[in-house]
Each structure stands twice: as C-alpha cells, then as structure tokens.
Design a protein around this motif. Structure first.
Motif, mmCIF file in Angstrom:
data_model
loop_
_atom_site.group_PDB
_atom_site.id
_atom_site.type_symbol
_atom_site.label_atom_id
_atom_site.label_comp_id
_atom_site.label_asym_id
_atom_site.label_seq_id
_atom_site.Cartn_x
_atom_site.Cartn_y
_atom_site.Cartn_z
ATOM 1 N N ALA A 66 0.829 -1.208 0.000
ATOM 2 C CA ALA A 66 0.000 0.000 0.000
ATOM 3 C C ALA A 66 0.861 1.255 0.000
ATOM 4 C CB ALA A 66 -0.932 -0.017 1.208
ATOM 5 N N ILE A 67 1.961 1.228 0.719
ATOM 6 C CA ILE A 67 2.888 2.367 0.714
ATOM 7 C C ILE A 67 3.463 2.564 -0.690
ATOM 8 C CG2 ILE A 67 5.122 3.199 1.562
ATOM 9 C CD1 ILE A 67 4.468 1.764 4.231
ATOM 10 N N ALA A 68 3.852 1.472 -1.315
ATOM 11 C CA ALA A 68 4.456 1.551 -2.650
ATOM 12 C C ALA A 68 3.462 2.026 -3.700
ATOM 13 C CB ALA A 68 5.016 0.183 -3.039
ATOM 14 N N ALA A 69 2.178 1.800 -3.474
ATOM 15 C CA ALA A 69 1.155 2.165 -4.457
ATOM 16 C C ALA A 69 0.728 3.625 -4.371
ATOM 17 C CB ALA A 69 -0.071 1.267 -4.275
ATOM 18 N N ALA A 70 1.241 4.368 -3.406
ATOM 19 C CA ALA A 70 0.875 5.779 -3.278
ATOM 20 C C ALA A 70 1.336 6.555 -4.506
ATOM 21 C CB ALA A 70 1.501 6.370 -2.021
ATOM 22 N N PRO A 71 0.584 7.556 -4.927
ATOM 23 C CA PRO A 71 0.986 8.360 -6.091
ATOM 24 C C PRO A 71 2.342 9.014 -5.868
ATOM 25 C CG PRO A 71 -1.288 8.811 -5.483
ATOM 26 C CD PRO A 71 -0.721 7.983 -4.387
ATOM 27 N N GLU A 72 3.091 9.127 -6.936
ATOM 28 C CA GLU A 72 4.411 9.746 -6.842
ATOM 29 C C GLU A 72 4.283 11.189 -6.345
ATOM 30 O OE1 GLU A 72 8.362 10.634 -9.613
ATOM 31 O OE2 GLU A 72 6.609 9.610 -10.460
ATOM 32 N N VAL A 96 11.248 4.007 5.851
ATOM 33 C CA VAL A 96 11.345 5.282 6.571
ATOM 34 C C VAL A 96 11.265 6.471 5.613
ATOM 35 C CG1 VAL A 96 12.874 6.708 7.973
ATOM 36 C CG2 VAL A 96 12.597 4.295 8.514
ATOM 37 N N ASP A 97 11.880 6.352 4.461
ATOM 38 C CA ASP A 97 11.919 7.482 3.533
ATOM 39 C C ASP A 97 10.584 7.715 2.821
ATOM 40 O OD1 ASP A 97 14.599 8.078 4.048
ATOM 41 O OD2 ASP A 97 15.294 6.586 2.598
ATOM 42 N N ALA A 98 9.678 6.751 2.896
ATOM 43 C CA ALA A 98 8.420 6.856 2.163
ATOM 44 C C ALA A 98 7.245 7.283 3.023
ATOM 45 C CB ALA A 98 8.087 5.517 1.495
ATOM 46 N N VAL A 99 7.398 7.244 4.338
ATOM 47 C CA VAL A 99 6.296 7.571 5.248
ATOM 48 C C VAL A 99 6.574 8.913 5.909
ATOM 49 C CG1 VAL A 99 5.007 6.867 7.302
ATOM 50 C CG2 VAL A 99 5.794 5.129 5.659
ATOM 51 N N ASP A 100 5.642 9.853 5.742
ATOM 52 C CA ASP A 100 5.830 11.207 6.267
ATOM 53 C C ASP A 100 5.341 11.369 7.702
ATOM 54 O OD1 ASP A 100 6.690 13.105 3.874
ATOM 55 O OD2 ASP A 100 5.266 11.636 3.088
ATOM 56 N N HIS A 101 4.343 10.595 8.075
ATOM 57 C CA HIS A 101 3.757 10.736 9.413
ATOM 58 C C HIS A 101 3.042 9.435 9.742
ATOM 59 C CE1 HIS A 101 2.470 13.922 12.428
ATOM 60 N NE2 HIS A 101 1.833 12.842 12.862
ATOM 61 N N VAL A 102 3.021 9.076 11.026
ATOM 62 C CA VAL A 102 2.268 7.916 11.487
ATOM 63 C C VAL A 102 1.298 8.362 12.571
ATOM 64 C CG1 VAL A 102 2.357 5.566 12.407
ATOM 65 C CG2 VAL A 102 4.282 6.445 11.058
ATOM 66 N N VAL A 103 0.063 7.886 12.470
ATOM 67 C CA VAL A 103 -0.940 8.119 13.514
ATOM 68 C C VAL A 103 -1.251 6.776 14.157
ATOM 69 C CG1 VAL A 103 -3.261 8.947 14.058
ATOM 70 C CG2 VAL A 103 -1.925 10.073 12.254
#
Length: 240
Positions: A66-72, A96-103
C-alpha cells in the motif's frame, strides 16, 4: 501545469477488522482534501480460506504494498489502530523514507523483538475469546448497541500467527519520523506512565523522538464512537 497529489492516508484496522471499520472516516477525510485508502489485511477477509497460514510478514507486506502504491510525490500518512501497530512498525522501519507521518490510534509503535502473544496456540483468535473482558474493561465505551451488534456480526477471527510472530527492526531512523498517538481508552499521561512501568506493548514510547500525544477520551474504537474528532486528528497530521 504541475499538479500535486493529495496526501495518501493508509488506514490499517486492528484485530478482527477489515477495511469496513473505517467507513465513517472516509467521507470526512476526502472532504478534508485527503486521499484515504482503507486496508483489509490478509486473513481478515470474511471468507479467508486458511487463517492458520497467515503470518505477521504477510500483514507487513500488505502495508508495504500500500505504501508503494501511493501516487508519486504524495505525502504518505500511515494510520494504525490497536494490534495493527505491530506490522505497521515493521513496515515503517523498512520504508522510513516513504512515510511522512504515522498516527497510532489507541496504540503505540513496538520495539525490536516484540511479539503480541508468543505463546498463543491454534490457528486463529476469535473476538468471542475477548468480548467479555473488552466489554467489562471499558474499551467499548461510547459504542451504541447497534454498533456493538455490527462489530460482533462482522468481526472475523484474527490469524494467530500475526500475534505469535516477533518483529525484526533495523533502521533507527524510524525513531525520528513524526508521529501522533491518539490516546482514547487511556489518557496520554497514563500511556507514558505504563510505558515507564515496563508495559512491553508500550516500550516504543520511550524510544521515539518525534511523537505527540493527543487525548481523545472515548473507548478503544474511536473510528465508530468519535469519527469526526478522529478524522480531524488524522487530517491535521496528514496536512502537516
């Protein structure tokens, strides 16, 4: 003309739940200009054929996909509820480099080597095994009788392997990823106190360096009991 994709919000439900658990949040997040995607992790489909074969790694890979499928170019905000914190922490560690924030929704990031229930036996863990304890302990505070009935009707057994398997973490940069912990069944102060007292599930609170705690007093399932307020917390995090 250059366009910017709205933040992609990945909603990962906890034990016994599928993507349907987030239905009350989706329209509100879209109205806030976000791009929410709710996940059903492997083995939590109503017709899953072999829950006994599902592992923690299967759940991690579903979140990774799901992380990889996010729009560029889109911000990625990972939202994990309850036991989904275990695979979500591993996915964060690997991306780590692909996730901006975690809730973290009434849950917390876990530490290296943690397993939710290493001694659990069998193939699956049904909601019925914990229903009375959850009800008596107050975690279902704020839920109507109709919501409780839907929960019991739609819940599916949790694959036991996802509770038994231990996590392996290796990238300490995860400790600096911005995070919001939504404290519902307990207050933020209680969360920190329990961590300091040695609660293994909350040990990660002592490690992470960019974690904010927001109190949202209700039960353990705020996506049903307080969807508007939870959506606002998620939107604030996603809009950065």
């Amino acid at each position: 003309m250059t366009t910017t994709s709205p933040p992609r919000v990945l909603l990962v439900p906890g034990f016994w739940l599928g993507a349907w658990a987030w239905d009350d949040l989706l329209p509100q997040l879209r109205a806030a200009g976000l791009d929410p995607v709710a996940l059903t992790l492997p083995g939590l489909e109503p017709d899953a054929p072999d829950r006994g074969a599902v592992t923690l790694e299967d759940h991690v890979r579903a979140i990774e996909d799901a992380i990889a499928a996010a729009p560029e170019g889109a911000r990625v905000v990972l939202v994990a509820h309850s036991g989904a914190a275990v695979p979500a922490t591993v996915a964060l560690d690997r991306h780590v480099d692909a996730v901006d924030h975690v809730v973290w929704v009434d849950t917390a990031p876990v530490v290296d080597g943690y397993a939710m229930a290493p001694d659990i036996t069998g193939d699956e863990h049904p909601l019925s095994a914990q229903w009375d304890d959850e009800l008596e302990g107050g975690s279902m505070r704020g839920l109507s009788e109709d919501q409780l009935a839907v929960f019991r009707e739609r819940a599916v057994p949790q694959p036991a392997g996802t509770m038994r398997d231990a996590v392996a973490l290796g990238d300490e940069r995860r400790l600096d990823v911005p995070m919001t912990l939504v404290a519902t069944a307990f207050t933020g102060a209680e969360y920190r106190s329990y961590a300091q007292e040695g609660a293994s599930f909350l040990a990660g609170l002592l490690e992470y360096r960019a974690l904010e705690i927001v109190d949202l007093p209700t039960g353990h399932w705020p996506m049903w009991s307080e969807p508007e307020r939870l959506a606002q917390v998620v939107a604030d995090a996603a809009q950065g």
